[in-house]
Design an enzyme around this catalytic site. Sequence first.
Site, PDB file in Angstrom:
ATOM      1  N   ALA A   1       0.860  -1.181   0.000  1.00  0.00           N
ATOM      2  CA  ALA A   1       0.000   0.000   0.000  1.00  0.00           C
ATOM      3  C   ALA A   1       0.907   1.246   0.000  1.00  0.00           C
ATOM      4  CB  ALA A   1      -0.888  -0.032   1.241  1.00  0.00           C
TER       5      ALA A   1
ATOM      6  N   GLN B   1       1.635   3.580   2.113  1.00  0.00           N
ATOM      7  CA  GLN B   1       2.520   3.752   3.284  1.00  0.00           C
ATOM      8  C   GLN B   1       3.028   2.375   3.721  1.00  0.00           C
ATOM      9  OE1 GLN B   1       3.992   6.002   5.221  1.00  0.00           O
ATOM     10  NE2 GLN B   1       3.222   7.823   4.203  1.00  0.00           N
ATOM     11  N   SER B   2       3.542   1.590   2.798  1.00  0.00           N
ATOM     12  CA  SER B   2       3.907   0.212   3.120  1.00  0.00           C
ATOM     13  C   SER B   2       5.177   0.099   3.961  1.00  0.00           C
ATOM     14  CB  SER B   2       4.096  -0.574   1.825  1.00  0.00           C
ATOM     15  OG  SER B   2       4.623  -1.857   2.096  1.00  0.00           O
ATOM     16  N   ASN B   3       5.025  -0.478   5.155  1.00  0.00           N
ATOM     17  CA  ASN B   3       6.199  -0.794   5.977  1.00  0.00           C
ATOM     18  C   ASN B   3       7.015  -1.879   5.295  1.00  0.00           C
ATOM     19  OD1 ASN B   3       5.454   0.804   8.335  1.00  0.00           O
ATOM     20  ND2 ASN B   3       3.840  -0.707   8.639  1.00  0.00           N
TER      21      ASN B   3
ATOM     22  N   CYS C   1       7.391  -2.537   2.087  1.00  0.00           N
ATOM     23  CA  CYS C   1       8.224  -2.006   0.997  1.00  0.00           C
ATOM     24  C   CYS C   1       9.454  -1.304   1.566  1.00  0.00           C
ATOM     25  CB  CYS C   1       7.418  -1.041   0.121  1.00  0.00           C
ATOM     26  SG  CYS C   1       6.238  -1.877  -0.971  1.00  0.00           S
TER      27      CYS C   1
END
Length: 341
Positions: A80, A82-84, A86
Amino acid sequence: MDLSRFPRRRYTPFVTPLEFLPNFSKALAATCPGGQGPDIWIKRDDMLGLFPGGNKTRKLEFLVADALAHGADTLVTCGAPQSNHCRITLAAAVKEGLKCRFVIEERVPNSYNADASGNNFMFRLMGVEAITVVPGGSNMALAMQQVVDDLAVEGRKGYVIPGGGSNAIGGLGYVACAQELQQQLFDQGVQIDRLVVGSGSSGTHGGLVAGFLGNHINIPIVGIGVSRDPADQDPLVLKEAQAVADLLGMNMTIPREAVVSVGGYWQPKYSVPNPAMIEAVQLLARTEGIPLDPVYTGKIMAGLIGLARQGFFKPGEKLLFLHTGGLPSLHAYESVVLGAA
Ligand SMILES: *Cc1c(COP(=O)(O)O)cnc(C)c1O
């Protein structure tokens, strides 16, 4: 269980702390039936290695080792806006001298903003090579394969890591966590009655279910859904736990009843704030000085608080809350979490 036959990179040079939360337990009990609530312990997987760590770090230890074993030069993953996941994958790539590309799914339309704070800022700071943004509901596997195909044209080799790092290999990270926890409980002389964990892409919950069964750890696990209610979440977790058990050669069918999740705390939508999340983030910060995040751990802790107030736990029950990280996204929601609870 013998994890040593799986290649692994080490990104955390210590065991994450296991601590009692006396002030938080007391504050919560005061709002529970009869003024009695559970004793709450926390395992600080928010302190895992990489930039800064969270549950994805444990999965990536096995996934990146596999990518290196396959001769990959680029990690390709998705998440998403705000992907942690990634962000931590990118940190692992940087550390290993690999390149990294993302496919970002806009589950909330127009929510991706390259200039946003939090994880987005870190994407740019750590030098992500390319980001493809696709609409919510897109076929992410196909979109990531396209990135791998593009790399192949240039003679490069991409390695696809699925969303959240949740496949059988990634789930091994939480089997390793189960083993770490088992030893830690023994070393610290702590008995735990139940584990509370977030349940999203399911590698954490599913890996723990397989790891607890395989190591004969008889502590029930309750998952708090961050994007789905149990009818949709439990089958995902069961599938993940089975895939992990199969990879380990456990030679068993994971019993359906080993997977328990609770819904109702993630609404109105994945990543969209709700008042119970805000209360949970404020309560832990103001009683113990420990930050939660708005997308995952705030809602997971809201689930723990809600269940305690409903009398779901026995008074004096010892609960362990697994803190899975997510701190950077807190900065993308500062005014929301400071708002009235
Ligand atoms: C990804 C994530 C979770 C959910 O873990 P899954 O393994 O995807 O179920 C929980 N908390 C944080 C902070 C996360 O980034």
